[in-house]
Design an enzyme around this catalytic site. Sequence first.
Site, PDB file in Angstrom:
ATOM      1  N   LYS A   1      13.902  14.201  22.196  1.00 17.15           N
ATOM      2  CA  LYS A   1      14.399  15.202  23.160  1.00 17.15           C
ATOM      3  C   LYS A   1      14.877  16.463  22.432  1.00 17.15           C
ATOM      4  CE  LYS A   1      15.815  11.696  26.547  1.00 17.15           C
ATOM      5  NZ  LYS A   1      15.571  10.479  25.752  1.00 17.15           N
ATOM      6  N   LEU A   2      13.987  17.059  21.678  1.00 20.28           N
ATOM      7  CA  LEU A   2      14.337  18.232  20.881  1.00 20.28           C
ATOM      8  C   LEU A   2      14.856  19.362  21.763  1.00 20.28           C
ATOM      9  CD1 LEU A   2      11.231  18.227  18.517  1.00 20.28           C
ATOM     10  CD2 LEU A   2      13.507  17.287  18.046  1.00 20.28           C
TER      11      LEU A   2
ATOM     12  N   THR B   1      17.962  10.487  33.224  1.00 23.07           N
ATOM     13  CA  THR B   1      18.158   9.500  34.286  1.00 23.07           C
ATOM     14  C   THR B   1      19.596   9.004  34.361  1.00 23.07           C
ATOM     15  OG1 THR B   1      17.377   7.761  32.783  1.00 23.07           O
ATOM     16  CG2 THR B   1      15.766   8.711  34.298  1.00 23.07           C
TER      17      THR B   1
ATOM     18  N   ILE C   1      17.061  26.103  18.913  1.00 24.84           N
ATOM     19  CA  ILE C   1      16.399  27.401  18.939  1.00 24.84           C
ATOM     20  C   ILE C   1      14.901  27.207  18.684  1.00 24.84           C
ATOM     21  CG2 ILE C   1      18.497  28.605  18.225  1.00 24.84           C
ATOM     22  CD1 ILE C   1      17.262  28.833  15.418  1.00 24.84           C
TER      23      ILE C   1
ATOM     24  N   HIS D   1      12.579  28.354  16.644  1.00 21.32           N
ATOM     25  CA  HIS D   1      12.099  28.137  15.280  1.00 21.32           C
ATOM     26  C   HIS D   1      12.379  26.713  14.821  1.00 21.32           C
ATOM     27  CE1 HIS D   1      11.090  29.037  11.099  1.00 21.32           C
ATOM     28  NE2 HIS D   1      12.223  28.451  10.759  1.00 21.32           N
TER      29      HIS D   1
END
EC number: 4.1.1.23
Length: 232
Positions: free
Chosen positions: A61-62, A116, A65, A67
Amino acid sequence: MQGSRLIVALDTASWEQALKWVDRLPQVLWWKVGLELFTAVGPQILQALKERGKRIFLDLKLHDIPHTVGRAAQVAVGYGVDLLTVHAAGGSAMLRAAVAATQGSSCRLLAVTLLTSLGPDQVRQELGVERDPGDYVLQLARLALDQGVSGLVCSPQEVGRLRQALGPEVLLVTPGIRLGDPEAEDDQRRVCTPAAALRAGADYLVVGRPITAAADPVSAWQRFQAVEEAIG
């Protein structure tokens, strides 16, 4: 993507426990590596799964920013993962950076819409979103798809609406699956049964504790598999 539509979550911080589950359930093709396990043991767990011929859903779940997310996604692609998640709420520039990092690879990028674990009251009171959660999810979904992601992670309650609104080509991956009582108490709020999720249009179901915490994980997996086969 071929094989079973069930993805089993390795929700543990233990290398030994994770591989014990994998080796005890050799018939399971898809495994999810989340933040807990990846933080605890690092990318070697991905190599161990690849050596066993498994498909990998790297669910980090990145959300950072553009880059940073782009570079992290590039590293994940190098590990040979099949699915990778980013947060749709990270915005268009972040999503485009992740998409660019995965282009030309076999990794498919999924955008997480709304966790969820969040119920309607939390969405309204804590996130300040006064709209219906389903409307908010659809907005995030369209934002992510417009930037080029392959699919979405969404709760079973939203999967039918997303399938109808977005069409058959969007990959929909659905956590929060419970074989028995969908109201059983745990930290996920928007859950349902596998049959309901598949009928609503989910492509893949993510199942963790109902299998790995079961007294007999093999029998538990077989019960989920029987539902999948019955739905077709």
